[in-house]
Motif scaffolding. Structure first.
Motif, short mmCIF file in Angstrom:
data_model
loop_
_atom_site.label_atom_id
_atom_site.label_comp_id
_atom_site.label_asym_id
_atom_site.label_seq_id
_atom_site.Cartn_x
_atom_site.Cartn_y
_atom_site.Cartn_z
N ARG A 1 6.66 4.72 -0.42
CA ARG A 1 6.26 6.02 -0.97
C ARG A 1 4.87 5.95 -1.58
NH1 ARG A 1 9.23 9.41 -5.78
NH2 ARG A 1 8.30 11.44 -5.31
N MET A 2 4.54 4.85 -2.23
CA MET A 2 3.20 4.70 -2.79
C MET A 2 2.16 4.72 -1.68
SD MET A 2 1.64 4.24 -5.80
CE MET A 2 0.38 5.39 -5.19
N ARG A 3 2.47 4.05 -0.57
CA ARG A 3 1.54 4.03 0.56
C ARG A 3 1.38 5.44 1.17
NH1 ARG A 3 -0.99 0.66 4.08
NH2 ARG A 3 -1.00 1.27 6.28
N GLU A 4 2.50 6.16 1.27
CA GLU A 4 2.42 7.53 1.78
C GLU A 4 1.57 8.40 0.86
OE1 GLU A 4 6.49 8.61 1.98
OE2 GLU A 4 6.92 7.35 3.75
N GLY A 5 1.70 8.20 -0.46
CA GLY A 5 0.89 8.96 -1.39
C GLY A 5 -0.59 8.66 -1.24
N LEU A 6 -0.92 7.38 -1.09
CA LEU A 6 -2.33 7.01 -0.88
C LEU A 6 -2.87 7.62 0.42
CD1 LEU A 6 -2.38 3.25 -1.96
CD2 LEU A 6 -3.43 5.18 -3.16
N ARG A 7 -2.06 7.57 1.48
CA ARG A 7 -2.51 8.14 2.75
C ARG A 7 -2.77 9.64 2.61
NH1 ARG A 7 1.37 6.66 5.67
NH2 ARG A 7 0.43 4.91 6.78
N ALA A 8 -1.89 10.33 1.90
CA ALA A 8 -2.08 11.77 1.72
C ALA A 8 -3.35 12.08 0.94
CB ALA A 8 -0.86 12.36 1.01
#
Length: 436
Positions: A39-46
């Protein structure tokens, strides 16, 4: 042109902000952290894919902030919903994997934490290749607990030396412009921000940002940002530095439109005051921890407002002595010792530095500030804090009384909540000219 424009920009974070500044674009950044690495990685990508100039944020959890690494690890193992990314518990390899393929020259990542004793955390983020972090021996100590200031100064000295010794230099942002979030006079915020940057330089760090948090009056905030830029230009010669503004850190408006108006004002203030980066809050702040989508919406909104403001005529800031008070305070502190760390300790021990309403044992807590009817944050009683001639509570007939009771304090803490919710309902705008 500031000294930051002539100094070499070490590291990806500083270089990214500099390129945006040279293009006339404000960098926007969220305060976002999730316990689950995916989820942290998805947040960074967004955030990377936002239609704006952005940098990434990994905000750590509250257990990690207070060095309760065993409790953070237990949360990771049990799948508990922690309120941030437990970087030490996950370790450098997991953190590096979260950033891999996302972090880069155009999207550096900063870790935001809140720890007074961050040596293990800083070592872990350095091992993971993180581009930047934030904090300081005063700003991450006094507001958040009872760690002795002397211990924090020692720990932050060691952290600075670790940061400075990396092959790829890490950028360090002082949190000094947001002591307690609100009700600290702007001159004190400016002074502590510059003093912490000088502390960083004393221990080898060469790439820093100085901070200021939006308060309760746009005209006074503009004056404070200009004072911060001027003082940093004078005192941080030879360093790479830029100014970062935080959207208001206190009680947020409860209406969606009121919250958006507050974010809008912070974006316009950042452009008007010459900030290079804005740490953005969302319209959900009064109700819940924001989702990734809410962070993305807030970033795109702030960037659009900043682009609109860049095409407008810049208003003139009133001159009420913020620079003079801040410069006097910096000089008064530095005179107390041959080192910046020693001077900070001596300043709090003698009350030369005193954060109003801060209950930390090493803070005198004699000084008092108050918000006047127009929203201007003034000294009610500076205690032993040196104040330049002509400023302070006697400078205006509308200055608040020295005595500030509990009901008055609660009222001041909710000033922006009421003001922006009233703007939503009534179309009210604050007076921005000469202070009443």
């Amino acid at each position: 042109m500031t000294s930051a424009d002539t100094a070499a920009a070490p590291g990806r974070f500083a270089a990214r902000v500099r390129r945006a500044r040279e293009s006339g674009v404000l960098v926007v950044q969220p305060r976002m952290g999730f316990a689950d690495p995916r989820r942290m990685r998805e947040g960074l990508r967004a955030v990377r894919d936002v239609r704006a100039a952005t940098v990434g944020t990994i905000t750590v959890d509250s257990y990690t902030r207070v060095n309760a690494y065993d409790r953070a690890l237990a949360g990771v193992r049990s799948g508990a919903e922690l309120n941030g990314f437990p970087l030490v518990a996950h370790g450098p390899d997991v953190t590096r994997a979260v950033c891999e393929g996302l972090a880069g020259e155009d999207f550096p990542v900063q870790v935001r934490h809140g720890s007074a004793l961050p040596e293990r955390l800083v070592a872990a983020m350095a091992a993971a290749g993180v581009d930047a972090t934030e904090g300081g021996p005063v700003s991450y100590c006094l507001p958040y607990g009872r760690v002795p200031l002397r211990d924090s100064v020692r720990a932050w000295a060691r952290c600075c030396e670790l940061i400075a010794g990396r092959d790829e230099p890490m950028h360090l942002e002082t949190f000094g412009g947001s002591m307690l979030g609100q009700l600290c006079p702007p001159a004190v915020l400016v002074a502590i921000s510059v003093l912490e940057a000088l502390f960083f330089r004393e221990h080898g760090v060469r790439s820093v940002s100085v901070s200021y948090a939006q308060q309760t009056h746009p005209g006074q905030d503009l004056e404070a940002l200009e004072a911060l830029r001027r003082l940093a230009g004078e005192r941080l010669a030879g360093m790479d530095w830029h100014v970062v503004l935080y959207t208001f850190m206190g009680v947020f408006p409860r209406s969606a439109l009121g919250a958006l108006r507050l974010v809008e004002e912070s974006a316009r203030l950042a452009v008007r005051g010459g900030a290079s980066r804005l740490v953005v809050k969302t319209a959900a702040e009064a109700h819940r921890i924001p989702t990734v989508a809410q962070n993305v919406d807030a970033l795109e909104f702030a960037a659009a407002v900043a682009a609109d403001e860049a095409g407008r005529a810049r208003p003139r800031a009133a001159a009420t002595g913020v620079y003079e008070d801040a410069a006097l305070l910096v000089d008064s502190v530095l005179e107390l010792s041959g080192t910046v760390g020693g001077a900070l300790l001596r300043a709090f021990a003698t009350g030369v530095l005193d954060v109003p309403y801060c209950l930390h044992p090493d803070n005198a807590n004699r000084a008092r500030a108050a918000v006047d009817p127009w929203g201007v944050l003034r000294w009610a009683d500076p205690g032993r804090v040196p104040v330049a001639s002509g400023s302070g509570p006697v400078a205006s007939g509308s200055a608040p009384r020295a005595s500030v009771g509990a009901q008055g304090l609660l009222g001041m803490l909710g000033f922006n909540e009421r003001r922006f919710d009233a703007e939503d309902l009534l179309g009210f705008r604050p007076r921005e000219g000469v202070y009443a």
